[in-house]
Design a protein around this motif. Structure first.
Motif, PDB file in Angstrom:
ATOM      1  N   PHE A 619       0.855  -1.193   0.000  1.00 24.85           N
ATOM      2  CA  PHE A 619       0.000   0.000   0.000  1.00 24.85           C
ATOM      3  C   PHE A 619       0.883   1.231   0.000  1.00 24.85           C
ATOM      4  O   PHE A 619       1.896   1.281   0.716  1.00 24.85           O
ATOM      5  CB  PHE A 619      -0.922   0.014   1.220  1.00 24.85           C
ATOM      6  CG  PHE A 619      -1.707   1.293   1.363  1.00 24.85           C
ATOM      7  CD1 PHE A 619      -2.812   1.525   0.566  1.00 24.85           C
ATOM      8  CD2 PHE A 619      -1.324   2.265   2.279  1.00 24.85           C
ATOM      9  CE1 PHE A 619      -3.526   2.712   0.679  1.00 24.85           C
ATOM     10  CE2 PHE A 619      -2.037   3.445   2.408  1.00 24.85           C
ATOM     11  CZ  PHE A 619      -3.156   3.666   1.606  1.00 24.85           C
ATOM     12  N   THR A 620       0.504   2.226  -0.811  1.00 28.76           N
ATOM     13  CA  THR A 620       1.232   3.487  -0.879  1.00 28.76           C
ATOM     14  C   THR A 620       0.248   4.642  -0.832  1.00 28.76           C
ATOM     15  O   THR A 620      -0.801   4.612  -1.495  1.00 28.76           O
ATOM     16  CB  THR A 620       2.056   3.580  -2.179  1.00 28.76           C
ATOM     17  OG1 THR A 620       3.020   2.538  -2.206  1.00 28.76           O
ATOM     18  CG2 THR A 620       2.778   4.926  -2.269  1.00 28.76           C
ATOM     19  N   ARG A 650      -3.003   7.177  -4.209  1.00 30.51           N
ATOM     20  CA  ARG A 650      -3.115   6.000  -3.345  1.00 30.51           C
ATOM     21  C   ARG A 650      -3.112   4.757  -4.221  1.00 30.51           C
ATOM     22  O   ARG A 650      -3.690   4.746  -5.311  1.00 30.51           O
ATOM     23  CB  ARG A 650      -4.397   6.050  -2.510  1.00 30.51           C
ATOM     24  CG  ARG A 650      -4.358   7.100  -1.411  1.00 30.51           C
ATOM     25  CD  ARG A 650      -5.636   7.102  -0.601  1.00 30.51           C
ATOM     26  NE  ARG A 650      -5.546   8.006   0.526  1.00 30.51           N
ATOM     27  CZ  ARG A 650      -5.774   9.315   0.464  1.00 30.51           C
ATOM     28  NH1 ARG A 650      -6.126   9.852  -0.697  1.00 30.51           N
ATOM     29  NH2 ARG A 650      -5.670  10.068   1.537  1.00 30.51           N
ATOM     30  N   GLU A 651      -2.477   3.721  -3.695  1.00 28.93           N
ATOM     31  CA  GLU A 651      -2.336   2.501  -4.488  1.00 28.93           C
ATOM     32  C   GLU A 651      -2.338   1.277  -3.588  1.00 28.93           C
ATOM     33  O   GLU A 651      -1.692   1.258  -2.533  1.00 28.93           O
ATOM     34  CB  GLU A 651      -1.027   2.541  -5.274  1.00 28.93           C
ATOM     35  CG  GLU A 651      -0.712   1.262  -6.041  1.00 28.93           C
ATOM     36  CD  GLU A 651       0.705   1.247  -6.577  1.00 28.93           C
ATOM     37  OE1 GLU A 651       1.543   0.477  -6.045  1.00 28.93           O
ATOM     38  OE2 GLU A 651       0.970   2.016  -7.516  1.00 28.93           O
ATOM     39  N   LEU A 652      -3.059   0.248  -4.035  1.00 33.03           N
ATOM     40  CA  LEU A 652      -3.017  -1.077  -3.437  1.00 33.03           C
ATOM     41  C   LEU A 652      -2.514  -2.032  -4.502  1.00 33.03           C
ATOM     42  O   LEU A 652      -3.061  -2.085  -5.604  1.00 33.03           O
ATOM     43  CB  LEU A 652      -4.395  -1.513  -2.944  1.00 33.03           C
ATOM     44  CG  LEU A 652      -4.490  -2.933  -2.372  1.00 33.03           C
ATOM     45  CD1 LEU A 652      -3.704  -3.036  -1.062  1.00 33.03           C
ATOM     46  CD2 LEU A 652      -5.945  -3.338  -2.150  1.00 33.03           C
ATOM     47  N   GLN A 653      -1.468  -2.798  -4.182  1.00 34.86           N
ATOM     48  CA  GLN A 653      -0.854  -3.685  -5.165  1.00 34.86           C
ATOM     49  C   GLN A 653      -0.774  -5.104  -4.622  1.00 34.86           C
ATOM     50  O   GLN A 653      -0.336  -5.318  -3.484  1.00 34.86           O
ATOM     51  CB  GLN A 653       0.551  -3.189  -5.524  1.00 34.86           C
ATOM     52  CG  GLN A 653       1.258  -4.052  -6.559  1.00 34.86           C
ATOM     53  CD  GLN A 653       2.683  -3.587  -6.803  1.00 34.86           C
ATOM     54  OE1 GLN A 653       3.597  -4.383  -6.926  1.00 34.86           O
ATOM     55  NE2 GLN A 653       2.883  -2.271  -6.869  1.00 34.86           N
ATOM     56  N   SER A 673      -5.568   1.925  -8.041  1.00 30.79           N
ATOM     57  CA  SER A 673      -4.948   3.207  -7.736  1.00 30.79           C
ATOM     58  C   SER A 673      -5.912   4.354  -7.972  1.00 30.79           C
ATOM     59  O   SER A 673      -6.930   4.217  -8.663  1.00 30.79           O
ATOM     60  CB  SER A 673      -3.691   3.409  -8.595  1.00 30.79           C
ATOM     61  OG  SER A 673      -4.033   3.482  -9.967  1.00 30.79           O
ATOM     62  N   SER A 674      -5.555   5.492  -7.399  1.00 31.40           N
ATOM     63  CA  SER A 674      -6.299   6.726  -7.593  1.00 31.40           C
ATOM     64  C   SER A 674      -5.295   7.867  -7.645  1.00 31.40           C
ATOM     65  O   SER A 674      -4.507   8.049  -6.710  1.00 31.40           O
ATOM     66  CB  SER A 674      -7.295   6.950  -6.447  1.00 31.40           C
ATOM     67  OG  SER A 674      -7.887   8.235  -6.544  1.00 31.40           O
ATOM     68  N   ALA A 675      -5.302   8.636  -8.750  1.00 31.84           N
ATOM     69  CA  ALA A 675      -4.357   9.732  -8.929  1.00 31.84           C
ATOM     70  C   ALA A 675      -5.129  11.012  -9.225  1.00 31.84           C
ATOM     71  O   ALA A 675      -5.824  11.112 -10.241  1.00 31.84           O
ATOM     72  CB  ALA A 675      -3.380   9.426 -10.065  1.00 31.84           C
ATOM     73  N   ALA A 706      -5.120   5.130 -14.456  1.00 30.49           N
ATOM     74  CA  ALA A 706      -5.787   3.854 -14.749  1.00 30.49           C
ATOM     75  C   ALA A 706      -6.175   3.235 -13.406  1.00 30.49           C
ATOM     76  O   ALA A 706      -5.329   2.697 -12.694  1.00 30.49           O
ATOM     77  CB  ALA A 706      -4.864   2.931 -15.522  1.00 30.49           C
ATOM     78  N   ARG A 707      -7.437   3.308 -13.056  1.00 28.60           N
ATOM     79  CA  ARG A 707      -7.884   2.914 -11.715  1.00 28.60           C
ATOM     80  C   ARG A 707      -7.601   1.442 -11.426  1.00 28.60           C
ATOM     81  O   ARG A 707      -7.252   1.071 -10.307  1.00 28.60           O
ATOM     82  CB  ARG A 707      -9.383   3.201 -11.567  1.00 28.60           C
ATOM     83  CG  ARG A 707      -9.701   4.702 -11.542  1.00 28.60           C
ATOM     84  CD  ARG A 707      -9.269   5.327 -10.235  1.00 28.60           C
ATOM     85  NE  ARG A 707      -9.470   6.744 -10.176  1.00 28.60           N
ATOM     86  CZ  ARG A 707     -10.600   7.342  -9.782  1.00 28.60           C
ATOM     87  NH1 ARG A 707     -11.666   6.605  -9.486  1.00 28.60           N
ATOM     88  NH2 ARG A 707     -10.680   8.651  -9.719  1.00 28.60           N
TER      89      ARG A 707
END
Length: 821
Positions: A619-620, A650-653, A673-675, A706-707
């Motif tokens: 997570f970032t 925010r990003e979940l990978q 992700s959300s930018a 790209a969500r």
């Protein structure tokens, strides 16, 4: 305003993986290829580390586990020099090796800390430290890098060092052809070559891309907690060049022309990429040298535009790389390297929405020279001093004449701007590193200082932009002042202090503080970062990594130079009468700039699920502020660049990797992700050197957001030395803005969506050997399913083509040949 500026290369739509880019530094969990063998030695779990004689970690070292004379496991050390051997792997001997160092052979029980000495040195010789500082122990292991053996087996259109990057889950290529790492803008992700910043001072991006024979490693660092990495807000890409080997080595590649195997233009020359390289050593290894030269030519068909012989997008470039390592004494090592990279592209922007007369020709030339002198003071400390010069020239020349005309159908007649820019950077860096051991606690201390001087000179001239409605009636006209001169300069300074603190065998901290200052942007910017790595078990089956800290970015010189752009008069015209309705005058200005900053929290959990099966969840969260934003008034006034912008990412990978014997593996990842950020982010808005239409912006989704993104690839061996490697990518569509007939935002910007992107690429090749010379022969197929992946949209509401998508490349079949000398 919606303006589509595209690099119409196949790389804009497809994942490309380049051949061998050298020893890419990865963790043991990424490269462990266990070979089944009978256990004759009682095995035990082991977490070890490979270091040089100064105590600094050696990432990328090869580690082999030997059982009864047979290699039963092969792995590479990670960025922290660490490796893991599970209890299930039999073998009583561990062998560690790295190019330029003596091979070490120890018993399994003594492999907790392996020290490598410099090649051909005596036991008392001290070691010159690696060119790059070790990455933070908080750096992600799964899905952050690729072994060279895997890169060499995956689909690839050309053979360049940075081509493997789109295979990584966090890397997304936008519709403009530029790569985004972890939601960061392209200029927030600098490119380093052997620790030198080789980005263009004017834009913060780089065109330099070395042939894979010249490169020993490529590494991507997301939000690095090591404070030695600065001038970034999201991450960085670093390339490690290849020194000369012990023996003379040379070779040639790419001399066979590549013909187009699809229509239009079937059978025409599509590209040729000849290159040659040579390397070796002299004076008993005290002098090592490596050089490479390459010429690239590629003729790229543009969907729905190219018919038969043209028009095409044509790219030409040449690469000249040279490196010399001089070691007059064991305590000294001087490295001198140089890169020349001239390139040109014809018909940039050519598409169904931009005819040939409205495209531009762009020529660029990068020149770099760097020198690094490393002096070992004793077995625990060393000093490094670096000097570098980078020069970059860019010229953009329109192909048409007269005014530039924009209608709901796109651009025609001419492009509006001619630009020339020349930028140069002089930089000096010095560092002192020392390794300490206090009982079970180890410390790797480092202090660095960096200073640079940058300047920009150039010119810009513009012709009027006329906006027409669907009936060809004039509805808007933008006029510009007289041609002008562009200037900008700054002198960034940075000081850092860092401690990589090892507590026992499970816990590591990376703690550091940093001070950044720039003569052009006022106050000192202070930041600090802290990261940790904690193994829940002694054999590191489960590892937790986390970090929190502040980042301070850099401002491209093009921002300061904006005040030199001509004023613009924007007139709204009544379509029926042709009379002016409203007129605004915008005067470019630069006011109150500060260095951009970001606060980042990142965390990952990595777990070994089974034999050669690894998984990661990460997570970032990143909050950016003081972003240089172009503020456009509603009426006449200054069009000012100010540090008022903000951003959020925010990003979940999720990633899973399974490996088998003989370089076979499969990788699957999902990113959510959300930018969000500023529409009028200056460096993004003026990435193509100038922007034709300006209007008030706001806070919205970023154009490359790209969500959802899935990526999967694998490489598998078939009988008779055949190899098949598929690559599949799917991501949700990028956003774009709907505009009215005068190309002003209609409704909320970036609320419309491109269709979802999907591509399936394959390579099938066979290795043949004749007289001890081998070659890989096969075919590559890109976008095998012929999925519609548009890169352009007709955004003018109410027009006959509104909402129509275009510029999608269909299936591309190519022959494949790679010689192995």
């Amino acid at each position: 305003m919606v303006f589509f500026y595209h690099d119409n290369t196949l790389d804009s739509n497809y994942l490309t993986a380049r051949r061998s880019v050298g020893c890419i530094r990865v963790s043991a969990g990424c490269l462990l290829l266990a070979l089944a063998a009978a256990a004759s030695v009682s095995a035990q779990s082991l977490h070890g580390v490979v270091v040089d004689q100064t105590g600094l970690p050696l990432p990328g070292a090869a580690v082999q586990l030997i059982n009864d004379g047979a290699v039963v496991a092969t792995l590479n050390t990670g960025p922290d020099g660490g490796f893991d051997i599970g209890a299930a792997a039999p073998g009583g001997t561990v062998v560690a090796s790295l190019d330029g160092f003596e091979t070490a052979r120890v018993g399994r029980q003594d492999a907790g800390r392996i020290v490598l000495s410099l090649a051909r040195a005596t036991d008392t010789t001290t070691v010159v430290a690696p060119a790059l500082p070790p990455s933070s122990p908080t750096a992600s292991m799964v899905g952050s890098s690729l072994p060279a053996t895997t890169v060499a087996r995956l689909p690839s259109s050309r053979l360049k060092a940075r081509e493997s990057l789109p295979l990584l889950p966090a890397m997304v290529r936008g519709a403009d052809g530029l790569l985004r790492l972890g939601g960061a803008r392209p200029y927030d992700t600098p490119l380093l070559l052997d620790g030198f910043n080789v980005t263009n001072p004017a834009t913060g991006t780089s065109n330099i891309n070395l042939p894979f024979e010249s490169v020993e490693g490529v590494e991507v660092l997301r939000d690095p907690m090591a404070v030695v990495y600065g001038g970034l807000l999201g991450g960085l890409v670093q390339m490690v060049s290849k020194p000369g080997g012990d023996r003379l080595q040379f070779g040639v590649q790419g001399f066979v022309p590549r013909l187009r195997l699809t229509s239009p233009g079937f059978g025409r020359l599509e590209g040729i990429f000849p290159r040659a390289y040579v390397g070796g050593a002299a004076s008993g290894g005290r002098l090592r040298y490596f050089g490479a030269v390459e010429y690239d030519f590629e003729r790229i068909a543009v969907p729905d535009v190219t018919t038969g012989s043209g028009p095409n997008l044509v790219e030409r470039s040449a690469t000249l790389f040279g490196r010399v390592d001089i070691r007059p004494r064991d305590q000294y090592n001087l490295t001198i390297e140089t890169v020349m990279f001239p390139s040109s592209t014809e018909n940039v922007g050519l598409s169904t929405r931009r005819e040939e007369s409205a495209s531009v020709d762009v020529s660029q030339h990068d020149r770099f020279v760097g020198a690094t002198n490393r002096i070992v003071l004793n077995n625990a400390s060393f000093v490094s001093i670096s000097l570098a010069v980078l020069a970059h020239d860019t010229t953009m020349s329109p192909k048409g004449e007269g005014e530039a005309r924009l209608s709901p159908f796109g651009w025609r007649r001419n492009w509006f701007a001619s630009v020339e820019r020349r930028a140069v950077r002089y930089s000096v860096a010095a560092s002192w590193d020392r390794a300490l051991s206090l009982g079970r606690h180890g410390h790797a201390l480092g202090v660095t200082a960096n200073i640079a001087s940058q300047r920009l000179r150039g010119s810009v001239s513009e012709v009027p932009v006329e906006v027409e409605d669907e009936l060809g009636r004039l509805v808007r006209r933008v006029e510009f002042g007289a041609p002008s001169t562009l200037t900008g300069s700054d002198a960034p300074v940075a000081l850092t202090a860092r401690d990589v603190w090892t507590v026992g065998s499970r816990l590591q901290f990376d703690v550091g503080a940093r001070v950044d200052h720039d003569t052009s942007y006022g106050a000192v910017a202070r930041s600090a970062r802290v990261g940790l790595r904690y193994a829940l078990e002694d054999d590191s089956v489960t590892v937790v990594r986390a970090g929190y800290g502040g980042f301070v970015g850099r401002l491209p010189l093009a921002i300061e130079a904006f005040s030199g752009y001509p004023a613009r008069i924007d007139t709204t015209i009544d379509a029926e009468t042709g009379s002016p309705v409203d007129r605004t005058i915008l005067v470019p200005a630069v006011e109150g700039l500060h260095l951009p900053r970001a606060r980042v929290f990142t965390a990952q959990v990595e777990r070994r699920l089974g034999r050669l099966l690894d998984a990661q969840i990460g997570f970032t969260s990143r909050q950016s502020m003081h972003l240089a934003t172009l503020e456009i008034p509603v009426g006449s006034g200054p069009a000012a660049v100010r540090s008022t912008g903000t951003g959020s990412y925010r990003e979940l990978q999720l990633s899973v990797r399974k490996a088998w014997l003989h370089d076979q593996q499969a990788f699957v990842s999902y990113v959510r992700s959300s930018a969000l950020g500023e529409l009028n982010d200056f460096a993004t808005l003026f990435q193509p050197l100038d922007a034709p239409l300006l209007q008030p912006g706001g806070f919205s989704r970023l154009p490359a957001d790209a969500r959802h993104r899935w990526i999967a690839w694998g490489t598998f061996n078939l009988p008779r030395r055949f190899v098949v490697s598929p690559v599949v990518e799917w991501h949700s569509g990028f956003p774009y803005s709907v505009v009215d007939g005068r190309y002003r935002y209609f409704g909320t910007p970036n609320r419309a969506m491109f269709p979802a992107f999907f591509t399936a690429d394959f390579i099938l090749f066979k290795t043949v050997t004749v007289r001890q010379r081998s070659a890989d022969l096969g075919i590559q197929l890109f976008n095998a399913t012929n999925h519609f992946n548009p890169r352009d949209a007709y955004p003018v509401i109410g027009s006959s083509r509104f909402g129509t998508f275009t510029n999608s490349v269909g299936p591309v079949l190519r022959g494949f040949m790679m010689l192995k000398w």
